[in-house]
Enzyme design. Structure first.
Site, PDB file in Angstrom:
ATOM      1  N   GLN A 105      55.026  66.039  28.446  1.00  0.00           N
ATOM      2  CA  GLN A 105      55.918  66.971  27.752  1.00  0.00           C
ATOM      3  C   GLN A 105      55.546  68.420  28.033  1.00  0.00           C
ATOM      4  O   GLN A 105      56.149  69.339  27.463  1.00  0.00           O
ATOM      5  CB  GLN A 105      55.879  66.720  26.239  1.00  0.00           C
ATOM      6  CG  GLN A 105      56.330  65.345  25.812  1.00  0.00           C
ATOM      7  CD  GLN A 105      57.808  65.099  26.048  1.00  0.00           C
ATOM      8  OE1 GLN A 105      58.592  66.028  26.231  1.00  0.00           O
ATOM      9  NE2 GLN A 105      58.194  63.837  26.053  1.00  0.00           N
TER      10      GLN A 105
ATOM     11  N   CYS B 249      57.950  56.098  20.575  1.00  0.00           N
ATOM     12  CA  CYS B 249      56.742  55.574  21.235  1.00  0.00           C
ATOM     13  C   CYS B 249      55.477  56.175  20.642  1.00  0.00           C
ATOM     14  O   CYS B 249      54.537  56.506  21.374  1.00  0.00           O
ATOM     15  CB  CYS B 249      56.785  55.807  22.738  1.00  0.00           C
ATOM     16  SG  CYS B 249      58.174  55.031  23.528  1.00  0.00           S
TER      17      CYS B 249
ATOM     18  N   LYS C 166      61.225  63.888  33.534  1.00  0.00           N
ATOM     19  CA  LYS C 166      61.373  64.793  32.395  1.00  0.00           C
ATOM     20  C   LYS C 166      61.482  66.242  32.845  1.00  0.00           C
ATOM     21  O   LYS C 166      61.620  67.155  32.037  1.00  0.00           O
ATOM     22  CB  LYS C 166      60.186  64.637  31.443  1.00  0.00           C
ATOM     23  CG  LYS C 166      60.141  63.271  30.755  1.00  0.00           C
ATOM     24  CD  LYS C 166      59.110  63.271  29.653  1.00  0.00           C
ATOM     25  CE  LYS C 166      58.657  61.879  29.257  1.00  0.00           C
ATOM     26  NZ  LYS C 166      59.649  61.138  28.488  1.00  0.00           N
TER      27      LYS C 166
END
Lengths: 409, 144
Positions: A201, A364, A224
Protein backbone atom coordinates in the site's frame (compact mmCIF):
# COMPACT_ATOMS: atom_id res chain seq x y z
CA UNK A 1 -1.41 17.53 -10.97
CA UNK A 2 -4.88 17.50 -12.48
CA UNK A 3 -6.81 14.36 -11.52
CA UNK A 4 -9.69 15.16 -13.85
CA UNK A 5 -7.23 15.26 -16.78
CA UNK A 6 -5.39 12.13 -15.62
CA UNK A 7 -8.68 10.26 -15.45
CA UNK A 8 -8.88 10.42 -19.24
CA UNK A 9 -5.99 7.95 -19.43
CA UNK A 10 -8.15 5.33 -17.66
CA UNK A 11 -10.73 4.03 -20.15
CA UNK A 12 -12.49 1.89 -17.53
CA UNK A 13 -13.47 4.93 -15.48
CA UNK A 14 -15.49 6.32 -18.35
CA UNK A 15 -18.59 4.19 -17.89
CA UNK A 16 -21.91 4.07 -16.13
CA UNK A 17 -22.66 1.53 -13.43
CA UNK A 18 -26.29 0.98 -12.52
CA UNK A 19 -27.18 4.16 -14.37
CA UNK A 20 -24.62 6.40 -12.66
CA UNK A 21 -21.13 7.48 -13.71
CA UNK A 22 -18.71 5.07 -12.03
CA UNK A 23 -16.95 6.28 -8.90
CA UNK A 24 -14.16 3.79 -8.25
CA UNK A 25 -13.09 3.85 -4.60
CA UNK A 26 -11.44 0.45 -4.31
CA UNK A 27 -7.89 1.14 -5.44
CA UNK A 28 -6.41 -0.35 -2.26
CA UNK A 29 -7.74 -3.68 -3.55
CA UNK A 30 -6.51 -3.06 -7.07
CA UNK A 31 -5.93 0.10 -9.05
CA UNK A 32 -7.25 0.78 -12.52
CA UNK A 33 -4.89 0.71 -15.49
CA UNK A 34 -4.06 3.61 -17.78
CA UNK A 35 -4.15 3.10 -21.52
CA UNK A 36 -0.32 3.37 -21.53
CA UNK A 37 -0.09 0.12 -19.53
CA UNK A 38 -2.80 -1.66 -21.49
CA UNK A 39 -1.06 -0.72 -24.74
CA UNK A 40 2.39 -1.71 -23.52
CA UNK A 41 1.14 -5.24 -22.75
CA UNK A 42 -0.81 -5.36 -25.99
CA UNK A 43 2.18 -4.11 -27.95
CA UNK A 44 4.47 -6.65 -26.31
CA UNK A 45 2.24 -9.54 -27.39
CA UNK A 46 1.73 -8.09 -30.87
CA UNK A 47 5.36 -7.35 -31.69
CA UNK A 48 7.88 -8.74 -29.22
CA UNK A 49 6.52 -11.87 -27.53
CA UNK A 50 9.20 -14.48 -27.11
CA UNK A 51 10.88 -16.32 -24.27
CA UNK A 52 13.70 -14.50 -22.52
CA UNK A 53 17.37 -15.19 -21.80
CA UNK A 54 17.75 -17.92 -24.42
CA UNK A 55 16.79 -16.81 -27.89
CA UNK A 56 19.46 -16.12 -30.42
CA UNK A 57 16.71 -14.69 -32.57
CA UNK A 58 15.62 -11.07 -32.75
CA UNK A 59 12.36 -11.43 -30.86
CA UNK A 60 14.14 -13.27 -28.07
CA UNK A 61 16.53 -10.37 -27.67
CA UNK A 62 13.75 -7.84 -27.83
CA UNK A 63 11.74 -9.64 -25.14
CA UNK A 64 14.83 -9.97 -22.94
CA UNK A 65 15.61 -6.27 -23.30
CA UNK A 66 12.06 -5.35 -22.39
CA UNK A 67 12.01 -7.68 -19.38
CA UNK A 68 15.38 -6.60 -18.04
CA UNK A 69 14.61 -3.00 -18.91
CA UNK A 70 11.53 -3.24 -16.68
CA UNK A 71 13.74 -4.53 -13.88
CA UNK A 72 15.90 -1.44 -14.14
CA UNK A 73 12.77 0.74 -14.02
CA UNK A 74 11.77 -0.99 -10.77
CA UNK A 75 15.27 -0.49 -9.41
CA UNK A 76 15.13 3.25 -10.10
CA UNK A 77 11.56 3.48 -8.81
CA UNK A 78 12.55 2.32 -5.32
CA UNK A 79 16.16 3.53 -5.57
CA UNK A 80 17.85 0.15 -5.13
CA UNK A 81 21.60 0.07 -5.74
CA UNK A 82 21.56 -2.76 -8.28
CA UNK A 83 19.17 -4.74 -10.49
CA UNK A 84 20.60 -7.83 -8.76
CA UNK A 85 18.47 -6.78 -5.81
CA UNK A 86 15.20 -6.81 -7.77
CA UNK A 87 13.41 -10.15 -8.06
CA UNK A 88 10.27 -10.30 -10.21
CA UNK A 89 7.58 -12.35 -8.51
CA UNK A 90 3.81 -12.69 -8.61
CA UNK A 91 3.20 -10.04 -5.98
CA UNK A 92 3.61 -9.05 -2.35
CA UNK A 93 2.30 -12.37 -1.00
CA UNK A 94 4.77 -14.41 -3.03
CA UNK A 95 7.60 -12.05 -2.11
CA UNK A 96 6.92 -12.28 1.63
CA UNK A 97 6.61 -16.05 1.38
CA UNK A 98 9.99 -16.20 -0.36
CA UNK A 99 11.62 -14.27 2.47
CA UNK A 100 9.94 -16.42 5.13
CA UNK A 101 10.69 -19.74 3.46
CA UNK A 102 14.19 -19.02 2.25
CA UNK A 103 15.78 -16.48 4.59
CA UNK A 104 13.54 -17.48 7.49
CA UNK A 105 14.12 -21.23 7.45
CA UNK A 106 17.86 -20.76 7.13
CA UNK A 107 18.22 -18.16 9.88
CA UNK A 108 15.44 -18.65 12.43
CA UNK A 109 15.61 -21.38 15.02
CA UNK A 110 13.83 -22.48 18.17
CA UNK A 111 13.72 -19.77 20.79
CA UNK A 112 14.14 -16.95 18.25
CA UNK A 113 11.48 -14.32 17.73
CA UNK A 114 9.69 -12.96 14.71
CA UNK A 115 8.03 -9.57 15.25
CA UNK A 116 5.09 -8.15 13.31
CA UNK A 117 2.20 -5.80 14.22
CA UNK A 118 -1.50 -6.26 14.91
CA UNK A 119 -2.43 -4.23 11.82
CA UNK A 120 -0.82 -6.56 9.25
CA UNK A 121 -2.52 -7.94 6.16
CA UNK A 122 -2.88 -11.74 6.18
CA UNK A 123 -0.03 -11.93 3.67
CA UNK A 124 2.31 -10.49 6.29
CA UNK A 125 0.98 -12.69 9.10
CA UNK A 126 0.57 -16.23 7.84
CA UNK A 127 4.05 -16.72 6.27
CA UNK A 128 5.49 -15.85 9.71
CA UNK A 129 2.98 -18.02 11.58
CA UNK A 130 4.05 -20.93 9.41
CA UNK A 131 7.72 -20.12 9.87
CA UNK A 132 7.25 -19.98 13.65
CA UNK A 133 5.50 -23.35 13.59
CA UNK A 134 8.18 -25.04 11.54
CA UNK A 135 11.14 -23.58 13.44
CA UNK A 136 9.73 -23.39 16.96
CA UNK A 137 10.29 -19.62 17.02
CA UNK A 138 7.88 -17.23 18.76
CA UNK A 139 5.69 -14.84 16.80
CA UNK A 140 5.28 -11.53 18.63
CA UNK A 141 3.03 -8.58 17.88
CA UNK A 142 3.78 -4.90 18.32
CA UNK A 143 0.49 -3.64 19.81
CA UNK A 144 -1.52 -0.73 18.42
CA UNK A 145 -2.26 2.57 20.10
CA UNK A 146 -5.88 3.54 20.46
CA UNK A 147 -5.68 5.68 17.31
CA UNK A 148 -4.40 2.80 15.19
CA UNK A 149 -0.75 3.86 15.14
CA UNK A 150 2.25 2.15 16.70
CA UNK A 151 4.54 3.80 19.20
CA UNK A 152 8.30 3.47 18.99
CA UNK A 153 8.31 2.69 22.68
CA UNK A 154 6.21 -0.42 21.99
CA UNK A 155 8.52 -1.26 19.09
CA UNK A 156 11.51 -1.05 21.45
CA UNK A 157 9.71 -3.16 24.04
CA UNK A 158 8.75 -5.88 21.58
CA UNK A 159 11.96 -6.29 19.59
CA UNK A 160 14.75 -7.99 21.60
CA UNK A 161 18.19 -9.41 20.82
CA UNK A 162 16.37 -12.72 20.22
CA UNK A 163 14.41 -11.18 17.37
CA UNK A 164 15.65 -12.38 13.99
CA UNK A 165 13.03 -10.89 11.68
CA UNK A 166 10.83 -7.79 11.96
CA UNK A 167 8.15 -7.45 9.28
CA UNK A 168 5.86 -4.42 9.13
CA UNK A 169 3.55 -2.89 6.56
CA UNK A 170 4.52 0.62 5.54
CA UNK A 171 0.94 1.79 5.01
CA UNK A 172 -2.10 0.08 6.50
CA UNK A 173 -4.70 -1.07 3.96
CA UNK A 174 -7.39 -0.60 6.59
CA UNK A 175 -6.42 2.12 9.05
CA UNK A 176 -4.52 4.33 6.63
CA UNK A 177 -1.74 4.48 9.21
CA UNK A 178 1.69 5.34 7.81
CA UNK A 179 4.28 3.49 9.87
CA UNK A 180 7.71 4.96 10.75
CA UNK A 181 9.68 2.35 8.82
CA UNK A 182 13.05 4.11 9.05
CA UNK A 183 12.87 4.24 12.84
CA UNK A 184 11.60 0.67 13.19
CA UNK A 185 14.38 -0.50 10.89
CA UNK A 186 16.91 1.19 13.13
CA UNK A 187 15.58 -0.58 16.20
CA UNK A 188 15.48 -3.92 14.34
CA UNK A 189 19.09 -3.51 13.25
CA UNK A 190 20.25 -2.48 16.73
CA UNK A 191 18.92 -5.84 17.89
CA UNK A 192 20.52 -7.77 15.04
CA UNK A 193 17.26 -8.51 13.21
CA UNK A 194 16.53 -8.05 9.52
CA UNK A 195 13.78 -5.63 8.52
CA UNK A 196 11.11 -6.72 6.03
CA UNK A 197 8.67 -4.15 4.66
CA UNK A 198 5.27 -4.96 3.17
CA UNK A 199 5.11 -2.11 0.70
CA UNK A 200 1.90 -3.13 -1.08
CA UNK A 201 0.00 0.00 0.00
CA UNK A 202 3.05 2.26 0.00
CA UNK A 203 4.70 1.83 -3.40
CA UNK A 204 1.66 3.12 -5.35
CA UNK A 205 1.33 6.27 -3.26
CA UNK A 206 4.65 7.36 -1.74
CA UNK A 207 8.12 7.89 -3.17
CA UNK A 208 10.13 4.87 -1.98
CA UNK A 209 13.85 4.90 -1.33
CA UNK A 210 14.94 1.53 0.01
CA UNK A 211 18.45 2.81 0.71
CA UNK A 212 17.10 5.64 2.83
CA UNK A 213 14.65 3.32 4.61
CA UNK A 214 17.67 1.03 5.06
CA UNK A 215 15.33 -2.00 5.14
CA UNK A 216 16.61 -5.44 4.15
CA UNK A 217 13.58 -6.55 2.13
CA UNK A 218 10.79 -4.57 0.49
CA UNK A 219 7.85 -6.34 -1.19
CA UNK A 220 5.21 -4.80 -3.43
CA UNK A 221 2.63 -5.59 -6.11
CA UNK A 222 2.26 -4.10 -9.57
CA UNK A 223 -1.52 -4.23 -9.79
CA UNK A 224 -2.04 -1.70 -7.00
CA UNK A 225 0.12 0.85 -8.84
CA UNK A 226 -1.49 0.92 -12.28
CA UNK A 227 0.30 -2.23 -13.45
CA UNK A 228 -1.14 -5.62 -14.44
CA UNK A 229 -2.10 -8.33 -11.95
CA UNK A 230 0.33 -11.21 -11.46
CA UNK A 231 3.51 -9.14 -11.29
CA UNK A 232 5.30 -7.71 -8.30
CA UNK A 233 8.79 -7.43 -6.99
CA UNK A 234 10.94 -8.20 -4.01
CA UNK A 235 13.83 -5.92 -3.19
CA UNK A 236 16.47 -7.67 -1.09
CA UNK A 237 19.81 -6.46 0.11
CA UNK A 238 22.36 -8.08 -2.20
CA UNK A 239 24.46 -9.68 0.55
CA UNK A 240 21.36 -11.38 1.97
CA UNK A 241 19.98 -12.51 -1.40
CA UNK A 242 23.40 -13.99 -2.28
CA UNK A 243 23.22 -16.28 0.72
CA UNK A 244 19.60 -17.29 0.25
CA UNK A 245 18.53 -20.53 -1.42
CA UNK A 246 15.81 -20.49 -4.07
CA UNK A 247 12.47 -22.04 -3.09
CA UNK A 248 11.37 -22.82 -6.64
CA UNK A 249 13.51 -25.03 -8.82
CA UNK A 250 13.36 -25.75 -12.53
CA UNK A 251 14.01 -24.02 -15.80
CA UNK A 252 15.43 -20.52 -16.11
CA UNK A 253 16.99 -20.43 -12.63
CA UNK A 254 19.83 -22.91 -13.18
CA UNK A 255 23.46 -22.66 -14.10
CA UNK A 256 24.63 -26.28 -14.54
CA UNK A 257 22.37 -29.30 -14.14
CA UNK A 258 23.83 -32.71 -13.45
CA UNK A 259 22.09 -35.98 -12.71
CA UNK A 260 22.26 -35.49 -8.96
CA UNK A 261 23.44 -31.95 -8.38
CA UNK A 262 22.74 -28.57 -9.90
CA UNK A 263 23.91 -25.01 -9.42
CA UNK A 264 21.96 -21.80 -9.65
CA UNK A 265 22.15 -18.76 -11.83
CA UNK A 266 23.41 -15.56 -10.30
CA UNK A 267 21.17 -12.89 -8.81
CA UNK A 268 18.38 -12.16 -9.33
CA UNK A 269 17.52 -15.00 -11.71
CA UNK A 270 18.08 -17.84 -9.23
CA UNK A 271 14.77 -16.80 -7.64
CA UNK A 272 12.87 -16.68 -10.93
CA UNK A 273 12.27 -20.35 -11.79
CA UNK A 274 10.21 -21.07 -14.90
CA UNK A 275 9.36 -18.76 -17.76
CA UNK A 276 9.06 -15.40 -16.05
CA UNK A 277 6.12 -13.01 -16.02
CA UNK A 278 7.39 -11.18 -19.07
CA UNK A 279 4.26 -9.32 -20.20
CA UNK A 280 3.52 -8.45 -16.58
CA UNK A 281 6.96 -6.96 -16.12
CA UNK A 282 6.57 -4.96 -19.33
CA UNK A 283 3.22 -3.66 -18.04
CA UNK A 284 4.75 -2.82 -14.66
CA UNK A 285 7.54 -0.96 -16.42
CA UNK A 286 4.95 1.09 -18.31
CA UNK A 287 3.10 1.78 -15.05
CA UNK A 288 6.32 3.04 -13.48
CA UNK A 289 6.92 5.32 -16.48
CA UNK A 290 3.37 6.63 -16.12
CA UNK A 291 3.67 7.26 -12.37
CA UNK A 292 7.15 8.75 -12.68
CA UNK A 293 6.03 11.17 -15.33
CA UNK A 294 3.34 12.49 -13.00
CA UNK A 295 5.80 12.37 -10.12
CA UNK A 296 5.30 10.42 -6.91
CA UNK A 297 5.58 13.62 -4.90
CA UNK A 298 2.66 15.10 -6.85
CA UNK A 299 0.64 11.94 -6.36
CA UNK A 300 1.40 11.98 -2.65
CA UNK A 301 0.36 15.61 -2.40
CA UNK A 302 -2.89 15.01 -4.31
CA UNK A 303 -3.78 12.05 -2.15
CA UNK A 304 -2.91 13.92 1.00
CA UNK A 305 -5.47 16.57 0.02
CA UNK A 306 -8.02 13.90 -0.87
CA UNK A 307 -7.49 12.12 2.46
CA UNK A 308 -7.99 15.36 4.41
CA UNK A 309 -11.05 16.24 2.37
CA UNK A 310 -12.49 12.75 2.83
CA UNK A 311 -11.87 12.82 6.58
CA UNK A 312 -13.48 16.26 6.88
CA UNK A 313 -16.47 15.33 4.75
CA UNK A 314 -17.12 11.83 6.07
CA UNK A 315 -16.47 12.58 9.75
CA UNK A 316 -19.46 14.94 9.67
CA UNK A 317 -21.90 12.18 8.72
CA UNK A 318 -23.93 11.32 11.84
CA UNK A 319 -23.49 7.73 12.99
CA UNK A 320 -20.26 7.11 11.07
CA UNK A 321 -17.32 5.46 12.85
CA UNK A 322 -13.97 5.86 11.10
CA UNK A 323 -11.12 3.53 12.06
CA UNK A 324 -7.50 4.62 12.34
CA UNK A 325 -6.07 8.12 12.70
CA UNK A 326 -8.87 10.66 12.99
CA UNK A 327 -9.51 13.97 11.25
CA UNK A 328 -6.49 16.26 11.22
CA UNK A 329 -3.98 13.46 11.76
CA UNK A 330 -1.47 12.16 9.23
CA UNK A 331 -2.95 9.26 7.24
CA UNK A 332 -2.99 7.62 3.83
CA UNK A 333 -5.88 7.99 1.40
CA UNK A 334 -7.91 5.04 2.61
CA UNK A 335 -10.92 5.51 4.86
CA UNK A 336 -12.43 2.51 6.61
CA UNK A 337 -15.74 3.03 8.34
CA UNK A 338 -19.00 1.68 9.61
CA UNK A 339 -22.30 3.49 9.40
CA UNK A 340 -24.74 3.12 12.29
CA UNK A 341 -25.96 -0.45 12.54
CA UNK A 342 -26.05 -0.92 8.80
CA UNK A 343 -23.86 -3.88 7.95
CA UNK A 344 -20.95 -2.96 5.61
CA UNK A 345 -22.18 -5.41 2.96
CA UNK A 346 -25.47 -3.61 2.91
CA UNK A 347 -23.66 -0.26 2.71
CA UNK A 348 -21.59 -1.52 -0.22
CA UNK A 349 -24.66 -2.86 -2.03
CA UNK A 350 -26.52 0.43 -1.66
CA UNK A 351 -23.47 2.43 -2.81
CA UNK A 352 -23.08 0.09 -5.79
CA UNK A 353 -26.67 0.84 -6.76
CA UNK A 354 -25.47 4.43 -7.17
CA UNK A 355 -22.38 3.49 -9.16
CA UNK A 356 -19.93 3.77 -6.27
CA UNK A 357 -17.46 0.90 -5.77
CA UNK A 358 -16.21 0.37 -2.21
CA UNK A 359 -14.89 -2.70 -0.46
CA UNK A 360 -16.78 -4.41 2.37
CA UNK A 361 -15.50 -7.19 4.57
CA UNK A 362 -12.46 -7.91 6.69
CA UNK A 363 -9.91 -6.60 4.15
CA UNK A 364 -7.65 -9.62 4.69
CA UNK A 365 -6.90 -8.41 8.20
CA UNK A 366 -8.93 -10.55 10.58
CA UNK A 367 -6.70 -9.94 13.64
CA UNK A 368 -7.07 -6.20 13.02
CA UNK A 369 -10.86 -6.49 12.72
CA UNK A 370 -10.80 -8.22 16.09
CA UNK A 371 -8.77 -5.32 17.46
CA UNK A 372 -11.34 -2.90 16.00
CA UNK A 373 -14.02 -5.08 17.67
CA UNK A 374 -15.98 -5.49 14.47
CA UNK A 375 -16.44 -8.42 12.12
CA UNK A 376 -16.39 -6.31 8.99
CA UNK A 377 -16.09 -2.74 7.77
CA UNK A 378 -16.61 -0.72 4.60
CA UNK A 379 -13.61 0.93 2.96
CA UNK A 380 -13.20 3.71 0.46
CA UNK A 381 -9.70 4.04 -0.97
CA UNK A 382 -8.46 6.71 -3.33
CA UNK A 383 -5.83 7.06 -5.99
CA UNK A 384 -4.46 9.61 -8.39
CA UNK A 385 -7.58 9.55 -10.58
CA UNK A 386 -10.01 10.31 -7.74
CA UNK A 387 -11.37 13.79 -7.14
CA UNK A 388 -13.16 15.68 -4.40
CA UNK A 389 -16.36 15.22 -6.43
CA UNK A 390 -15.98 11.45 -5.96
CA UNK A 391 -15.90 12.00 -2.21
CA UNK A 392 -18.93 14.27 -2.40
CA UNK A 393 -20.80 11.53 -4.27
CA UNK A 394 -19.76 9.02 -1.59
CA UNK A 395 -20.90 11.30 1.23
CA UNK A 396 -24.25 12.03 -0.44
CA UNK A 397 -24.90 8.33 -1.02
CA UNK A 398 -23.97 7.46 2.56
CA UNK A 399 -26.54 9.94 3.79
CA UNK A 400 -29.11 8.31 1.51
CA UNK A 401 -28.05 4.89 2.79
CA UNK A 402 -28.72 6.00 6.34
CA UNK A 403 -32.12 7.28 5.37
CA UNK A 404 -32.96 4.16 3.37
CA UNK A 405 -32.13 1.85 6.22
CA UNK A 406 -33.91 3.96 8.79
CA UNK A 407 -36.97 3.73 6.50
CA UNK A 408 -36.86 -0.02 6.13
CA UNK A 409 -36.13 -0.61 9.77
CA UNK B 1 -36.44 7.10 -0.16
CA UNK B 2 -35.80 4.57 -2.86
CA UNK B 3 -32.89 3.32 -4.88
CA UNK B 4 -33.24 1.71 -8.24
CA UNK B 5 -33.82 -2.04 -7.82
CA UNK B 6 -32.78 -2.05 -4.19
CA UNK B 7 -36.31 -2.53 -2.99
CA UNK B 8 -36.27 -5.90 -4.75
CA UNK B 9 -33.39 -6.90 -2.50
CA UNK B 10 -34.34 -5.30 0.78
CA UNK B 11 -37.94 -6.47 1.00
CA UNK B 12 -39.92 -5.55 4.09
CA UNK B 13 -40.12 -9.14 5.26
CA UNK B 14 -36.31 -9.50 5.01
CA UNK B 15 -35.79 -6.43 7.13
CA UNK B 16 -38.31 -7.75 9.59
CA UNK B 17 -36.34 -10.98 10.00
CA UNK B 18 -33.09 -9.01 10.27
CA UNK B 19 -34.42 -6.73 12.99
CA UNK B 20 -36.35 -9.43 14.81
CA UNK B 21 -34.57 -12.68 14.04
CA UNK B 22 -36.53 -15.86 14.77
CA UNK B 23 -34.77 -18.72 16.54
CA UNK B 24 -31.75 -16.64 17.49
CA UNK B 25 -29.48 -18.30 20.02
CA UNK B 26 -28.15 -21.78 20.59
CA UNK B 27 -29.71 -25.05 21.73
CA UNK B 28 -27.76 -26.37 24.65
CA UNK B 29 -26.79 -29.98 23.99
CA UNK B 30 -28.30 -29.80 20.51
CA UNK B 31 -27.83 -33.05 18.62
CA UNK B 32 -26.33 -31.29 15.58
CA UNK B 33 -23.93 -28.34 15.67
CA UNK B 34 -22.44 -26.68 12.62
CA UNK B 35 -20.10 -23.69 12.42
CA UNK B 36 -19.57 -22.12 9.08
CA UNK B 37 -18.14 -18.87 7.86
CA UNK B 38 -17.74 -16.99 4.67
CA UNK B 39 -13.98 -16.37 4.59
CA UNK B 40 -14.24 -13.65 1.96
CA UNK B 41 -16.43 -11.37 4.01
CA UNK B 42 -16.30 -12.46 7.64
CA UNK B 43 -19.91 -13.60 7.99
CA UNK B 44 -20.25 -16.51 10.35
CA UNK B 45 -23.00 -18.76 11.62
CA UNK B 46 -23.30 -21.13 14.54
CA UNK B 47 -26.24 -23.44 13.87
CA UNK B 48 -27.62 -25.89 16.40
CA UNK B 49 -30.41 -28.38 15.70
CA UNK B 50 -32.18 -31.19 17.46
CA UNK B 51 -33.00 -34.15 15.28
CA UNK B 52 -35.23 -36.89 16.65
CA UNK B 53 -36.38 -39.86 14.57
CA UNK B 54 -35.46 -38.06 11.39
CA UNK B 55 -37.40 -34.90 12.31
CA UNK B 56 -35.81 -31.51 12.97
CA UNK B 57 -37.57 -30.73 16.23
CA UNK B 58 -35.68 -27.51 16.91
CA UNK B 59 -33.19 -25.19 15.20
CA UNK B 60 -31.42 -22.05 16.40
CA UNK B 61 -28.71 -19.87 14.95
CA UNK B 62 -26.19 -17.41 16.21
CA UNK B 63 -23.73 -15.41 14.20
CA UNK B 64 -22.70 -12.19 12.60
CA UNK B 65 -23.43 -10.91 9.19
CA UNK B 66 -25.34 -8.60 6.92
CA UNK B 67 -29.11 -8.24 6.65
CA UNK B 68 -29.27 -10.84 3.89
CA UNK B 69 -27.28 -13.56 5.67
CA UNK B 70 -28.96 -13.08 9.03
CA UNK B 71 -32.52 -12.82 7.70
CA UNK B 72 -31.92 -15.86 5.53
CA UNK B 73 -30.74 -17.81 8.60
CA UNK B 74 -33.82 -16.70 10.49
CA UNK B 75 -36.13 -17.83 7.69
CA UNK B 76 -34.25 -21.08 7.21
CA UNK B 77 -34.62 -22.14 10.85
CA UNK B 78 -38.27 -21.20 10.73
CA UNK B 79 -38.80 -23.27 7.60
CA UNK B 80 -37.13 -26.48 8.77
CA UNK B 81 -38.51 -26.71 12.29
CA UNK B 82 -40.84 -29.70 12.55
CA UNK B 83 -39.88 -30.98 9.09
CA UNK B 84 -38.15 -34.25 8.32
CA UNK B 85 -34.58 -34.31 7.05
CA UNK B 86 -35.55 -35.03 3.44
CA UNK B 87 -37.95 -32.13 3.40
CA UNK B 88 -35.34 -29.79 4.87
CA UNK B 89 -32.77 -30.87 2.30
CA UNK B 90 -35.34 -30.48 -0.48
CA UNK B 91 -35.98 -26.92 0.70
CA UNK B 92 -32.27 -26.30 0.58
CA UNK B 93 -32.00 -27.48 -3.01
CA UNK B 94 -35.01 -25.38 -3.99
CA UNK B 95 -33.40 -22.38 -2.28
CA UNK B 96 -30.18 -22.99 -4.16
CA UNK B 97 -32.10 -23.04 -7.47
CA UNK B 98 -33.86 -19.85 -6.46
CA UNK B 99 -30.51 -18.14 -5.85
CA UNK B 100 -29.14 -19.32 -9.18
CA UNK B 101 -32.21 -17.95 -10.91
CA UNK B 102 -33.22 -21.48 -12.01
CA UNK B 103 -36.78 -22.76 -12.17
CA UNK B 104 -37.86 -24.55 -9.03
CA UNK B 105 -40.89 -26.69 -8.17
CA UNK B 106 -43.83 -24.67 -6.83
CA UNK B 107 -45.37 -27.48 -4.78
CA UNK B 108 -43.47 -26.48 -1.62
CA UNK B 109 -44.76 -23.79 0.68
CA UNK B 110 -41.80 -21.43 0.90
CA UNK B 111 -43.49 -18.78 3.00
CA UNK B 112 -41.20 -15.87 3.86
CA UNK B 113 -38.30 -17.43 1.95
CA UNK B 114 -39.87 -16.27 -1.30
CA UNK B 115 -38.86 -12.75 -0.32
CA UNK B 116 -35.22 -13.67 -0.88
CA UNK B 117 -35.85 -14.26 -4.59
CA UNK B 118 -34.50 -10.80 -5.39
CA UNK B 119 -31.04 -11.76 -4.12
CA UNK B 120 -30.49 -13.72 -7.35
CA UNK B 121 -30.16 -10.39 -9.15
CA UNK B 122 -27.30 -9.35 -6.84
CA UNK B 123 -24.58 -11.94 -7.53
CA UNK B 124 -22.28 -10.52 -4.85
CA UNK B 125 -24.87 -11.23 -2.20
CA UNK B 126 -25.85 -14.82 -3.09
CA UNK B 127 -23.18 -16.25 -0.79
CA UNK B 128 -24.62 -14.19 2.07
CA UNK B 129 -28.02 -15.75 1.56
CA UNK B 130 -26.82 -19.33 1.18
CA UNK B 131 -24.46 -19.50 4.19
CA UNK B 132 -27.00 -20.75 6.74
CA UNK B 133 -28.53 -23.16 4.23
CA UNK B 134 -25.15 -24.72 3.52
CA UNK B 135 -24.61 -25.08 7.26
CA UNK B 136 -27.99 -26.81 7.61
CA UNK B 137 -27.26 -29.13 4.67
CA UNK B 138 -23.91 -30.07 6.13
CA UNK B 139 -25.44 -30.83 9.51
CA UNK B 140 -28.36 -32.85 8.25
CA UNK B 141 -26.49 -34.82 5.63
CA UNK B 142 -24.49 -36.41 8.45
CA UNK B 143 -27.72 -37.38 10.17
CA UNK B 144 -29.10 -39.32 7.22
Amino acid sequence: MNAAELRKHFPILDQEVNGYPLVYLDSAATSQKPVQVIEAVNDYYRHSNSNVHRGVHTLGNRATDLYEGARDKVRKFINAASTKEIVFLRGTTTALNLVAQSYGRANVKEGDEIVITTMEHHSNIIPWQQLAKVTGATLKYIPLQEDGTISLEDVRNTITPNTKIVSVMMVSNVLGTINPIEEITKIAHENGAVMVVDGAQAAPHLAIDVQKLNCDFFAFSGHKMCGPTGIGALYGRQALLEEMEPIEFGGEMIDFVGLYESTWKELPWKFEGGTPIIAGAVGLGAAIDFLSEIGLDNIEQHEHKLASYAMDTLSDIPGIVIFGPQRGKERASVVTFNLDDVHPHDVATVLDAEGIAVRAGHHCAQPLMKWCQVSATARASFYLYNTEEDIDRLAASLLKTKEYFSDVF
Amino acid sequence: MSFNNLDQLYRQVIMDHYKKPRNKGAIEDGSVTVDMNNPTCGDRIHLTMNVEDGIVTDAKFDGEGCSISMSSASMMTQAIKGKDIDHALKLSSVFSDMMLGNDYPDDLDLGDIEALQGVAKFPARIKCATLSWKAMEKGLQNEK
